[in-house]
Design a protein around this motif. Sequence first.
Motif, mmCIF file in Angstrom:
data_model
loop_
_atom_site.group_PDB
_atom_site.id
_atom_site.type_symbol
_atom_site.label_atom_id
_atom_site.label_comp_id
_atom_site.label_asym_id
_atom_site.label_seq_id
_atom_site.Cartn_x
_atom_site.Cartn_y
_atom_site.Cartn_z
ATOM 1 N N TYR A 215 -12.502 -4.461 1.462
ATOM 2 C CA TYR A 215 -11.125 -4.015 1.291
ATOM 3 C C TYR A 215 -10.464 -3.979 2.664
ATOM 4 C CZ TYR A 215 -7.192 -0.820 0.925
ATOM 5 O OH TYR A 215 -5.950 -0.263 1.014
ATOM 6 N N ASP A 217 -7.563 -2.609 4.816
ATOM 7 C CA ASP A 217 -6.528 -1.574 4.867
ATOM 8 C C ASP A 217 -5.254 -2.186 5.449
ATOM 9 O OD1 ASP A 217 -5.012 0.703 5.127
ATOM 10 O OD2 ASP A 217 -6.159 1.516 6.812
ATOM 11 N N GLY A 222 0.147 -0.416 2.809
ATOM 12 C CA GLY A 222 -0.832 -0.218 1.744
ATOM 13 C C GLY A 222 -0.515 0.916 0.793
ATOM 14 N N HIS A 226 -3.711 3.270 -2.160
ATOM 15 C CA HIS A 226 -4.106 1.870 -2.306
ATOM 16 C C HIS A 226 -5.615 1.693 -2.172
ATOM 17 C CE1 HIS A 226 -3.880 -2.556 -1.296
ATOM 18 N NE2 HIS A 226 -3.051 -2.478 -2.312
ATOM 19 N N GLU A 227 -6.186 2.320 -1.145
ATOM 20 C CA GLU A 227 -7.632 2.215 -0.947
ATOM 21 C C GLU A 227 -8.401 2.869 -2.083
ATOM 22 O OE1 GLU A 227 -11.083 4.065 1.940
ATOM 23 O OE2 GLU A 227 -9.093 3.707 2.805
ATOM 24 N N ARG A 250 -14.663 -1.275 4.449
ATOM 25 C CA ARG A 250 -13.252 -0.961 4.690
ATOM 26 C C ARG A 250 -12.876 -1.486 6.072
ATOM 27 N NH1 ARG A 250 -10.266 2.560 7.505
ATOM 28 N NH2 ARG A 250 -8.327 3.357 6.586
ATOM 29 N N PRO A 252 -10.035 -2.171 8.984
ATOM 30 C CA PRO A 252 -8.699 -1.755 9.440
ATOM 31 C C PRO A 252 -7.837 -2.953 9.805
ATOM 32 C CG PRO A 252 -10.316 -1.436 11.197
ATOM 33 C CD PRO A 252 -11.080 -1.913 9.992
ATOM 34 N N CYS A 351 2.607 1.200 -3.050
ATOM 35 C CA CYS A 351 2.392 0.097 -2.113
ATOM 36 C C CYS A 351 3.721 -0.531 -1.695
ATOM 37 C CB CYS A 351 1.502 -0.960 -2.769
ATOM 38 S SG CYS A 351 1.117 -2.351 -1.698
#
Length: 394
Positions: A215, A217, A222, A226-227, A250, A252, A351
Amino acid sequence: MHPPGADTVLVRHGDLNTKSTSVKRYMEGLLVEHLESLVADRSVPGTVVREWNRPRIETTEATIEAAVDAATDAFGVVSASPCLTVEPELSVITDTLANIAPAVYDGGSFAVDARRADKNLPFTSQTVAEAGGTAIWEAVESSFEPTVDLDDPDLTFGVEVRSETAYIYTDSVAGPGGLPLGSQAPMVALVSGGIDSPVAAYELMRRGSPVIPVYVDLGEYGGLDHEARAVETVRTLASFAPDHDLSVYRVPGGETVSHLAETMEQGRMLSLRRFFYRIAETIAADTGAQGIVTGEALGQKSSQTAQNLAVTSRATDLPIHRPLLTMDKQEIVERAREIGTYHDSTIPAGCNRIAPDRVETNGRIDPLLAVEPTDMFERADAAAADATLVSLRE
């Protein structure tokens, strides 16, 4: 409806039967291990038994439906049937069919589908079908007039006779098909939390590839949830694979996403996809993954035209697998509902849209490279290096 007293789930696979004996043996072993993990994870009392062509789950009538549910969530399983096990003797089989018929057959047409795995038994499949049909007819004829239809019956009594046991069933529940999980190399799955990407990941799992969810970020683009939405869809996928680690990488990416939004108008979405692909390639190199999985469908979005897919795909040397490529949106939505990811995929996430006012539908690589940040791949590599793992147990 299962026959009264059902105590075993008979499991059928499909594509495994096209393999060589050694490969089939290996894949059946993976399938049995996967069944064991599903049964254990869902606290279903039972024992998974490996038998050539027909793995089975021995359980109790009280938990037979839960065992069927577990079996039909296993990748590689075509169908499963809750069965009553009896001695492989013709008289026992016909008596059992007569005993269960009044409980499961109350009208319409019926047929007996009999199969004999052990050719040394002193009767044929045809004999079982004929004698069984007679027994069922006589058991219910005082209540209604039964009808035999061998082509399209309302109810089929299944009988599979093996050397030591006969299995009697009245229902077959469809499974996902495909190949056992772990029989193919792993893939990096780019997950956004939308409807498409978890369905695409599921489809690769269905063909035997464990997925490594990634995923990215998006920072200010986002949204707060969202995460969380992306992680929850992966958590649903993980319920199909309790024997595999689907912790989410995850990454960045907010700084680069903001930079693209501020400096690019034309081709922004194409560069964003290229950024994602490079991140996926870097993580694949670290994890041994052999490809990238995305939820792209041809023409569904402006960035997913045939021309744009050609441009974005050049960001990586890895194959990009797009199992949804030819599917309509409604087909994808229905698939998401079936596997249970739809609800989390559609929760509002606040989002912010990164798409520019003017979309690019006919991208070209040279003009794109002229406006794309020259250090974008370096940014992607650095972002991937800073990835953190989000455990699904948290």
